[in-house]
Design a protein around this motif. Structure first.
Motif, PDB file in Angstrom:
ATOM      1  N   GLY B 291      41.591  40.354  34.677  1.00  0.00           N
ATOM      2  CA  GLY B 291      40.351  40.810  35.290  1.00  0.00           C
ATOM      3  C   GLY B 291      40.131  40.215  36.664  1.00  0.00           C
ATOM      4  O   GLY B 291      39.575  40.856  37.566  1.00  0.00           O
ATOM      5  N   LEU B 292      40.606  38.977  36.845  1.00  0.00           N
ATOM      6  CA  LEU B 292      40.424  38.297  38.112  1.00  0.00           C
ATOM      7  C   LEU B 292      41.039  39.083  39.261  1.00  0.00           C
ATOM      8  O   LEU B 292      40.509  39.137  40.369  1.00  0.00           O
ATOM      9  CB  LEU B 292      41.068  36.916  38.009  1.00  0.00           C
ATOM     10  CG  LEU B 292      40.815  35.957  39.166  1.00  0.00           C
ATOM     11  CD1 LEU B 292      39.352  35.601  39.231  1.00  0.00           C
ATOM     12  CD2 LEU B 292      41.665  34.721  39.014  1.00  0.00           C
ATOM     13  N   ALA B 341      43.276  49.331  40.006  1.00  0.00           N
ATOM     14  CA  ALA B 341      44.076  48.572  39.051  1.00  0.00           C
ATOM     15  C   ALA B 341      43.439  48.578  37.668  1.00  0.00           C
ATOM     16  O   ALA B 341      44.123  48.414  36.657  1.00  0.00           O
ATOM     17  CB  ALA B 341      44.236  47.139  39.538  1.00  0.00           C
ATOM     18  N   ALA B 342      42.117  48.789  37.637  1.00  0.00           N
ATOM     19  CA  ALA B 342      41.442  48.835  36.342  1.00  0.00           C
ATOM     20  C   ALA B 342      41.966  49.992  35.509  1.00  0.00           C
ATOM     21  O   ALA B 342      41.859  49.978  34.276  1.00  0.00           O
ATOM     22  CB  ALA B 342      39.937  48.957  36.545  1.00  0.00           C
ATOM     23  N   ALA B 343      42.521  50.984  36.181  1.00  0.00           N
ATOM     24  CA  ALA B 343      43.029  52.144  35.454  1.00  0.00           C
ATOM     25  C   ALA B 343      44.084  51.747  34.435  1.00  0.00           C
ATOM     26  O   ALA B 343      44.230  52.399  33.396  1.00  0.00           O
ATOM     27  CB  ALA B 343      43.609  53.154  36.434  1.00  0.00           C
ATOM     28  N   PHE B 443      35.455  43.670  32.290  1.00  0.00           N
ATOM     29  CA  PHE B 443      35.338  42.586  33.269  1.00  0.00           C
ATOM     30  C   PHE B 443      33.933  42.463  33.848  1.00  0.00           C
ATOM     31  O   PHE B 443      33.775  42.251  35.043  1.00  0.00           O
ATOM     32  CB  PHE B 443      36.305  42.776  34.453  1.00  0.00           C
ATOM     33  CG  PHE B 443      37.711  43.093  34.092  1.00  0.00           C
ATOM     34  CD1 PHE B 443      38.350  42.449  33.054  1.00  0.00           C
ATOM     35  CD2 PHE B 443      38.420  44.028  34.821  1.00  0.00           C
ATOM     36  CE1 PHE B 443      39.651  42.741  32.742  1.00  0.00           C
ATOM     37  CE2 PHE B 443      39.721  44.315  34.505  1.00  0.00           C
ATOM     38  CZ  PHE B 443      40.332  43.685  33.456  1.00  0.00           C
ATOM     39  N   ASN B 444      32.912  42.655  33.064  1.00  0.00           N
ATOM     40  CA  ASN B 444      31.527  42.506  33.526  1.00  0.00           C
ATOM     41  C   ASN B 444      31.147  43.485  34.617  1.00  0.00           C
ATOM     42  O   ASN B 444      30.229  43.240  35.386  1.00  0.00           O
ATOM     43  CB  ASN B 444      31.277  41.079  34.071  1.00  0.00           C
ATOM     44  CG  ASN B 444      31.351  40.073  32.969  1.00  0.00           C
ATOM     45  OD1 ASN B 444      30.978  40.385  31.839  1.00  0.00           O
ATOM     46  ND2 ASN B 444      31.828  38.891  33.280  1.00  0.00           N
ATOM     47  N   PHE B 445      31.869  44.573  34.744  1.00  0.00           N
ATOM     48  CA  PHE B 445      31.504  45.515  35.775  1.00  0.00           C
ATOM     49  C   PHE B 445      30.179  46.218  35.466  1.00  0.00           C
ATOM     50  O   PHE B 445      29.580  46.809  36.351  1.00  0.00           O
ATOM     51  CB  PHE B 445      32.613  46.561  35.979  1.00  0.00           C
ATOM     52  CG  PHE B 445      33.589  46.172  37.033  1.00  0.00           C
ATOM     53  CD1 PHE B 445      33.266  46.289  38.377  1.00  0.00           C
ATOM     54  CD2 PHE B 445      34.830  45.660  36.700  1.00  0.00           C
ATOM     55  CE1 PHE B 445      34.172  45.926  39.358  1.00  0.00           C
ATOM     56  CE2 PHE B 445      35.733  45.294  37.678  1.00  0.00           C
ATOM     57  CZ  PHE B 445      35.400  45.414  39.010  1.00  0.00           C
ATOM     58  N   GLU B 446      29.755  46.145  34.176  1.00  0.00           N
ATOM     59  CA  GLU B 446      28.501  46.804  33.848  1.00  0.00           C
ATOM     60  C   GLU B 446      27.357  46.188  34.648  1.00  0.00           C
ATOM     61  O   GLU B 446      26.460  46.887  35.118  1.00  0.00           O
ATOM     62  CB  GLU B 446      28.169  46.654  32.355  1.00  0.00           C
ATOM     63  CG  GLU B 446      29.269  47.010  31.395  1.00  0.00           C
ATOM     64  CD  GLU B 446      30.178  45.837  31.090  1.00  0.00           C
ATOM     65  OE1 GLU B 446      30.201  44.885  31.894  1.00  0.00           O
ATOM     66  OE2 GLU B 446      30.857  45.870  30.073  1.00  0.00           O
ATOM     67  N   THR B 447      27.421  44.845  34.804  1.00  0.00           N
ATOM     68  CA  THR B 447      26.288  44.187  35.429  1.00  0.00           C
ATOM     69  C   THR B 447      26.365  44.221  36.957  1.00  0.00           C
ATOM     70  O   THR B 447      25.383  44.502  37.622  1.00  0.00           O
ATOM     71  CB  THR B 447      26.213  42.730  34.961  1.00  0.00           C
ATOM     72  OG1 THR B 447      27.532  42.233  34.873  1.00  0.00           O
ATOM     73  CG2 THR B 447      25.518  42.631  33.640  1.00  0.00           C
TER      74      THR B 447
END
Lengths: 140, 818, 113
Positions: B291-292, B341-343, B443-447
């Motif tokens: 995630g980093l 890259a999240a893909a 990876f906390n992308f929600e927040t």
């Protein structure tokens, strides 16, 4: 450096050739008996230095009009060339070759590329030593 | 040993077989080879602009790489390998896949245009064209090497080569203070990153045991739990960020604008700064599981995007605007790559959804090269024709340079993201990628994900703004002839060809984006996101999507801000001028130099004696401790040889001679004593069965004494008559050294760890080298290399002496004048 | 004999070090000369002394002295000649240009860096 020493000058004239002949002998004999390019070269330069001491720099330059830096460079070229020459025969750098050759009059002799390499050493030693001595000698 | 071993030599040849240099390798190194010929051509044909000789090479390479498109679009990867350092597992593996090919085409394509442009830009009478084109070719070769090698060590080597050649290019006008400053800055920052990247590469090697990227990718899942994984990731990213001028390392790029404009167009828009992006794209399959990686790249990218565009607005130099805009656009591509890259964390169906970000990155990478390249060339034309790049002095050039103006319009509108140019398409895709961040649930992308589209939108407003400033402040408004050095007129046609080609690409791709999608973009995506099929289809009209409204908002707010620019410009004054990153860099540099100078001065005080004291003290301490710790001192008298009467005499003579040198006053006596020691040593050689040494020593000693005397002949006699004053520290140190050497000699004699290798020489001297004097044979044959280098050293010494005496130093005269 | 030689070498190194720590350039050069003599003898002694006849194959002896140290020393002698000559000329030129051979006075000016 103007000297006028008759005894030294006369002896030098004789001794010079003996030393140079000896140095040539010692150079060629180097592969079998003590000697070689280093000693031979040093002896030759010793002889020239003796000549310089007995006469003077100018006279010596007239008798032996060599450019000693070129001589050293030629020597390096000889040594390096002999070493690199082996590459032409597809063998590793610095590989020497030798063989027996029948030369008329002298008979069966061993010919050796190491001698060429040693000749390079000889020339470098003479060239370097004389360059040093001459440059200091003629300074001022 | 040294005979002609033809049999063995042919076996060496066999190893080479099958690994010969391929055409691909030749293509990569051809710029280097060509760089050797350029100076010769320059000297031979002075009347022809050297650029004409250079031009065919990039064109040839470009057409060569074009031929790979058919194979890469079929997912074929061409790999050619040549062993380089096989013992360390380093092979020069040239690999052409979609990503590498995209970059190779950019490098050679833009390279051709830049060379063509430079022919008209750089005067053949005033500039040192040979050095310029040599640097440029070095750079081109290095870039090709970076993007086409599969081995990380090879990649690193070429990578540093790009830093180095870009240093030379930025400092091309080395008589300008600013050029030197910019060159040094870019060198320091990019090399710092490069070294960190080397650390990352080595960490990867420790984890995987290979330097080959394709093999590392295969092990990606296994190494992701390794404790070294995160450090490797950060190290590699540091390399990429410094190279691609990401915040806070972007400060070198504006200063690099001191380079000639063709260089800026080439290095700082299309190629070198994209090496970092290439690296990130290339390493995505390795690191994306973390995630980093996503956070760092996307985060730094978006910050850079904002900071670059925000700062571009306040610049007054055309090239400075372009520099900051490049920084910002690089940040944009970076952030897209990071999000893309999240893909890799999703299944096939969804990945095509998130892969959109990566698609946008690759597409924009290409578009940026086209419009930014042409804009740099336009800036160069303006500079060339008016003598200034300051937008405060420029204005109203539209009437004088209509073609340049048109080119500028195309470039800036594309950069601002306006239809119908290619920038519009990639900008839309960029917005798509950013908006879809909201849908990410890892990876906390929600927040925090909400920040991405917001910052992206604000940055786009500034992008629009500086694009407008760039074109309208230069070409419209009031014409100020009194501020210009030259009377402006349209540039020669040759100078316009390159930007025209680039600008037409901008338009063509704007209308027909899909000519790229299957040939270039989708093979490149295949390399970044392996095992994901992404159907690339770029379309103009998406319908009334959020992206479209974002673009409309950007244009509206942008125009408003442009019109009210003088009113809110003061905002920039709010930023502290003292606490900038540049200040930090300058201060850091000055501090390092000062500190280094101070520390060095404490021990490098200019006195030979101190240096020798360090050396000798170190010698005593280190050897003494080793002897003590290892318990190495041993005295074994069982194996000593007999002592003869003469030998005792000679030993006494040497000792007395050498000690009495310490006490004599006159230097003549000292020389004679030294000579006597030397002659005694040669007698020792006789006794110890070394005839060669004895001979040499005798003659050398004679010549040395002659040399000493010759030197003294010129020196005043009264010099140095004084006795040496006794110094206790000196005495202690010298007694320590003497004792230590004695101890070592005794221990060395008493410990025989290995058998002598003399037997080999004794047996083989005659059979292998046909000689009988072993010493001589070793010198000229077995260890001929030593001798070769020895005579080289001798010659160097002679040359040094010759130079010292013959070349009367100007320095001496200068001192007299002082 | 090796033990005697070890002491001789120690004395040579000691005198050489003391000379090299002095201020006079000329003494430093003489010191390096002594140092190289010491080093040559050290190499020779390490190989063992008088272990056989001279390293010439024609001698038909049962044992030969180790030829490798001798080859090394031969190289070293010539090199040290070159280096000594270089030093000497350096000192000579320094004296000619600056008028001193005292190393403490050859340190260069402060702030001249």
């Amino acid at each position: 450096m103007k000297t006028n020493d008759l005894i030294l000058q006369t002896t030098t004239k004789v001794v010079l050739f003996i030393i140079i002949l000896f140095s040539v002998y010692i150079f060629f004999a180097g592969h079998y008996t003590p000697g070689g390019g280093f000693v031979g070269g040093l002896l030759t330069s010793g002889a020239i230095i003796l000549l310089t001491l007995a006469f003077d720099m100018k006279t010596v330059k007239q008798i032996l009009p060599f450019n000693y830096i070129y001589m050293a460079a030629t020597g390096l070229l000889f040594a390096g060339g002999t070493a690199a020459g082996s590459l032409l025969f597809n063998v590793p750098f610095l590989t020497h070759a030798f063989g027996d050759v029948n030369i008329p009059i002298l008979g069966e002799t061993a010919l050796h590329t190491a001698t060429l390499f040693d000749l390079g050493v000889f020339l470098v030693v003479v060239g370097v030593t004389m360059t040093i001595i001459q440059t200091i000698g003629v300074d001022e | 040993m040294y005979r002609l071993y033809l049999g063995e030599a042919s076996s060496v040849h066999e190893i080479k077989g099958g690994h010969d240099l391929s055409l691909l390798h030749l293509a990569i190194i051809s710029p280097f080879l060509f760089a050797i010929i350029i100076p010769i051509l320059y000297k031979l044909f002075r009347q022809v602009h050297t650029g004409w000789f250079v031009l065919p090479l990039p064109i040839l390479l470009f057409s060569y790489f074009i031929s790979f498109i058919s194979s890469t679009s079929n997912q074929e990867i061409i790999t050619e390998s040549v062993p380089w350092i096989p013992a360390l597992g380093v092979d020069f593996i040239a690999k052409v896949d979609g990503l590498g090919l995209l970059f190779a085409l950019l490098i050679t394509g833009i390279g051709s245009l830049v060379v063509l442009y430079s022919i008209y830009y750089l005067s053949k009478d005033k500039e040192k064209l040979n050095t310029f084109y040599v640097y440029l070719l070095l750079f081109m070769g290095a870039m090709l090497g970076v993007v086409l090698s599969d081995n990380l060590i090879v990649l690193y080597t070429f990578w540093e080569f790009t830093s180095f050649s870009s240093f030379l290019l930025i400092g091309y006008w080395y008589d300008r203070e600013k050029s030197r400053y910019g060159a040094q800055k870019s060198m320091l920052i990019t090399v710092l990153g490069g070294l960190s990247m080397l650390g990352g590469i080595i960490l990867l090697y420790i984890m995987t045991g290979t330097f080959n990227i394709s093999e590392i990718i295969e092990q990606a899942a296994a190494i992701s739990v390794d404790p070294l994984f995160i450090p490797a990731l950060i190290c590699i990213l540091l390399g990429a960020f410094t190279k691609s001028a990401q915040f806070p390392f972007h400060i070198w790029l504006p200063d690099a604008m001191e380079a000639p404009t063709p260089v800026s167009a080439y290095l700082h828009s299309a190629t070198m700064v994209k090496a970092g992006i290439y690296l990130v794209a290339r390493m995505t399959p390795v690191f994306a599981s973390e995630g980093l990686w996503v956070w760092l790249i996307a985060g730094f990218g978006i910050v850079t995007l904002f900071w670059g565009s925000f700062n571009a607005v306040k610049q007054t130099d055309l090239k400075a605007i372009l520099a900051f805009s490049t920084i910002s656009q690089l940040g944009m591509i970076m952030s897209l790559l990071g999000l893309g890259a999240a893909a890799l964390h999703y299944d096939d169906i969804e990945s095509s959804f998130f892969g959109a970000a990566t698609t946008a990155a690759v597409f924009h990478l290409f578009n940026h090269a086209t419009f930014k390249g042409s804009l740099f060339m336009v800036a160069g034309i303006v500079d060339h024709e008016t003598g200034t790049r300051d937008i405060r002095k420029l204005g109203g050039l539209m009437n004088f340079m209509p073609i340049t103006f048109t080119l500028a319009i195309i470039g800036t509108f594309s950069m601002a993201g306006l239809p119908p140019f290619n920038g519009f398409l990639s900008k839309e895709m960029f917005f798509t990628g950013m908006v879809r961040v909201l849908e990410l649930n890892i990876f906390n992308f929600e927040t925090w994900g909400m920040l991405f589209p917001v910052i992206a939108w604000i940055a786009s407003v500034f992008t629009f703004l500086y694009s407008m400033i760039l074109v309208f402040k230069t070409f419209t408004g009031k014409y100020k002839p009194e501020q210009l050095e030259k009377k402006p007129h349209e540039a020669p046609i040759g100078m316009l060809i390159s930007p025209i080609i680039l600008a037409s690409l901008v338009i063509i791709i704007g209308f027909f984006p899909n000519i790229l999608s299957n040939t270039i973009i989708s093979p490149a995506l295949e390399s970044i996101l392996p095992n994901n099929t992404i159907d690339v289809h770029i379309s103009f009209w998406h319908g009334p999507t959020p992206e479209l409204f974002m673009t409309i908002g950007v244009i509206a707010l942008g125009i408003l801000l442009f019109l009210t620019l003088p009113k809110w410009r003061k905002v920039y004054d709010l930023f502290p001028t003292k606490l900038t990153l540049n200040r930090l860099y300058d201060g850091g540099l000055a501090f390092t130099q000062k500190a280094a100078n101070k520390i060095t001065k404490t021990y490098m005080n200019g006195s030979i004696r101190s240096y020798l004291v360090y050396i000798f003290a170190f010698f005593i301490v280190i050897l003494g401790t080793t002897l003590a710790v290892k318990n190495a001192f041993k005295l074994d008298t069982s194996n000593v040889s007999s002592i003869g009467f003469y030998e005792i005499l000679l030993a006494l003579a040497i000792m007395i001679g050498s000690i009495s040198i310490l006490f004599v006053k006159s230097r003549m006596t000292a020389i004679i004593l030294l000579g006597s020691v030397g002659y005694t040593v040669s007698l020792f050689y006789v006794l110890f069965r070394a005839p060669d040494l004895a001979l040499t020593q005798l003659v050398i000693e004679t010549i040395s004494v002659a040399l000493f005397l010759l030197c003294f002949y010129h020196l005043p006699k009264e010099l140095n008559k004084e006795r040496m004053s006794f110094k206790l520290t000196n005495a202690i140190i010298s007694i320590g050294v003497g004792a230590m050497v004695t101890l070592i000699a005794l221990s060395a004699h008493s410990n025989k760890l290995f058998d002598s290798i003399a037997e080999y020489y004794i047996e083989n001297t005659y059979t292998e080298a046909a000689g009988k004097n072993m010493v001589n044979v070793i010198l000229v044959d077995f260890r001929g290399f030593d001798t070769l280098f020895e005579i080289t050293v001798l010659t160097i010494a002679a040359l040094g002496i010759f130079a010292m005496i013959k070349l009367r130093m100007g320095g001496g005269k200068k001192n007299e004048n002082k | 004999m090796e033990i005697v030689m070890a002491i001789v070498i120690g004395v040579l190194f000691m005198s050489a070090t003391y000379l090299m720590l002095s201020k006079s350039l000329l003494r430093i050069i003489i010191g390096t000369g002594l140092l190289s003599h010491g080093a040559h003898l050290l190499i020779l002694t390490m190989g063992g002394l008088k272990r056989g006849t001279v390293p010439l194959l024609g001698e038909e002896a049962s044992a030969y002295t180790d030829p490798i140290p001798q080859a090394l020393i031969l190289t070293a002698i010539v090199i040290s000649f070159g280096v000594t000559a270089f030093f000497l000329v350096l000192a000579y030129r320094a004296f000619k240009e600056l008028g001193t051979d005292n190393t403490e006075r050859l340190r260069g000016n402060e702030g001249n860096d």
